[in-house]
Scaffold this active site. Structure first.
Site, PDB file in Angstrom:
ATOM      1  N   ASP A 198       9.120   5.388  16.027  1.00  0.00           N
ATOM      2  CA  ASP A 198      10.097   4.262  16.596  1.00  0.00           C
ATOM      3  C   ASP A 198       9.338   3.458  17.451  1.00  0.00           C
ATOM      4  OD1 ASP A 198      13.203   4.354  17.016  1.00  0.00           O
ATOM      5  OD2 ASP A 198      12.282   4.183  18.763  1.00  0.00           O
ATOM      6  N   TYR A 320      14.032  -1.660  27.106  1.00  0.00           N
ATOM      7  CA  TYR A 320      13.267  -2.612  26.828  1.00  0.00           C
ATOM      8  C   TYR A 320      12.603  -2.848  25.037  1.00  0.00           C
ATOM      9  CZ  TYR A 320       9.392   0.869  27.397  1.00  0.00           C
ATOM     10  OH  TYR A 320       8.617   2.024  27.284  1.00  0.00           O
ATOM     11  N   HIS A 377      13.755  10.636  11.194  1.00  0.00           N
ATOM     12  CA  HIS A 377      13.246   9.940  12.008  1.00  0.00           C
ATOM     13  C   HIS A 377      12.635  10.624  13.282  1.00  0.00           C
ATOM     14  CE1 HIS A 377      12.995   6.120  14.313  1.00  0.00           C
ATOM     15  NE2 HIS A 377      13.371   6.587  15.264  1.00  0.00           N
TER      16      HIS A 377
END
Length: 409
Positions: A198, A320, A377
């Site tokens: 990720d 962010y 994931h």
């Protein structure tokens, strides 16, 4: 038992200090009150139990709230966290100012131990790597552990906080901070390996491109970048094509959260930090959907992740990765090395994958590729044994880069 792995390398130039996580009792009490008073919205046509195409069901959220209130024990998770050596270290960044960086670690006493950094993503934390760190503690002693294992809270995530906010956090700046952490721990001379999924995969890629000391990188998320093309003969396998089809469906139906993060991080940050149930709905959706449906994460694991986000005020600060969304929408991407040794573990139920034939054609530096039919994931949580085996094999393939005897003592 894990305390045996807490001896900081003698070449460390920074000043890490031991850290113990303990959420104040007042915060736990306030959490219980807020959670109990949090209202669950009315039943609608969209939030009925089903296949999840519209998000979480009201039934799931109701059950999760009841479990959170009556059965969940945060202190149990604190004990698990504190069973692994934890540290904090002050860092100074030229743009970001003063940072207080947290990391969990297993330090080796082997002279040729390879420094290995694990970087989590969203909506995750360093807790994703507790299963593999626990495995390593059981498998090795400090005298035999082949690695120095560093699992930080990413800057502006969890327990890594800024005392000043002089500039917006970006992937480039966060990567610089993570690199500085490895230097301050004394790994500048020897170099290090970085692993990420990720957002962590984006930081790992950036570190491999930007910093000579980053000798090799392993990722468990990889995509076809804008502008990349592969030859017609580079065809996905049937299993890989099935994963690609799932990815396409997810991009069409599950990407809305990223657009909100990327364009209105202030609003969504304030909304989701207003009460625990809102945060659970937003993050819980991802923890339910982004996994292998045949072996979902336990509700206790999901509640622990969201609790950590709540008690550390992570969510409003950690957005962010909105920068990445803007890059995707603009058709640009972050750089990736085609020279330094690279490993890629493809877990079939991840959100974004790169078939083996494509990866081998695009990356001549690909030293390890592993396809896993199980897992999604959150690979280090879902399939920790397979995940760790891949990383250990990759390091073994890259070990010649760290052959200097006594480099790390």
């Amino acid at each position: 038992m894990a305390d045996r792995f807490s001896a900081i390398p003698s070449k460390a130039v920074g000043k890490p200090v031991p850290f113990t996580l303990s959420v104040p009792e007042e915060a736990l009490n306030e959490f219980q009150i807020l959670l109990k008073l949090s209202k669950i919205g009315p039943s609608t046509w969209w939030n009925q139990p089903g296949d999840g195409q519209f998000g979480l069901s009201r039934e799931w959220l109701t059950r999760a709230q009841e479990t959170w209130l009556a059965k969940f024990d945060w202190r149990d998770h604190e004990k698990r966290i504190n069973a692994i050596p934890n540290f904090k270290i002050p860092l100074q960044d030229p743009e970001l100012g003063q940072l207080d960086i947290h990391f969990a670690a297993l330090f080796s006493k082997k002279p040729d131990a390879v420094p290995l950094m694990f970087l989590h993503g969203f909506p995750s934390s360093f807790m994703d790597f507790l299963p593999i760190m626990e495995t390593l503690v059981g498998k090795y002693t400090p005298e035999t552990l082949p690695y120095h294992v560093i699992a930080p809270s990413l800057p502006d995530y969890g327990l890594s906080v800024r005392t000043t906010r002089k500039a917006e956090m970006t992937v480039h700046r966060a990567a610089r901070v993570m690199h500085q952490l490895m230097l301050d721990l004394g790994f500048g001379e020897s170099g290090y390996v970085v692993q990420g999924g990720d957002l962590g995969s984006m930081l790992a890629r950036t570190m491999a491109v930007e910093y000579e000391e980053c000798k090799a990188f392993h990722v468990n998320m990889l995509v076809l970048n804008p502008g990349d093309s592969v030859s017609p003969s580079a065809r996905p396998t049937a299993e890989e094509q099935e994963a690609l089809d799932r990815t396409k469906r997810w991009q069409e139906t599950g990407f809305a959260y990223a657009l909100e993060h990327g364009t209105r991080p202030a609003t969504v940050g304030l909304a989701m930090s207003s009460n625990p149930l809102a945060l659970l709905a937003w993050i819980g959706e991802k923890l339910c959907e982004w996994v292998d449906p045949h072996s979902p994460l336990s509700l206790d694991t999901i509640l622990a992740t969201v609790s950590f986000y709540w008690f550390t005020d992570t969510f409003p600060n950690c957005l962010y990765h909105a920068e990445l969304v803007k890059k995707v929408m603009a058709g640009s991407t972050l750089p990736i090395s085609t020279e330094k040794p690279m490993g890629y573990s493809l877990f079939a139920h991840d959100l974004a994958i790169l078939p083996r034939a494509w990866a081998e054609e695009l990356y001549p530096n690909l030293k390890l590729f592993r396809f896993h039919a199980e897992g999604g994931h959150f690979a280090s949580l879902e399939q920790p044994q397979s995940f760790l085996a891949d990383v250990e094999e990759f390091i073994q393939l890259s070990r010649s880069l760290f052959s200097a005897p006594g480099a790390l003592v």
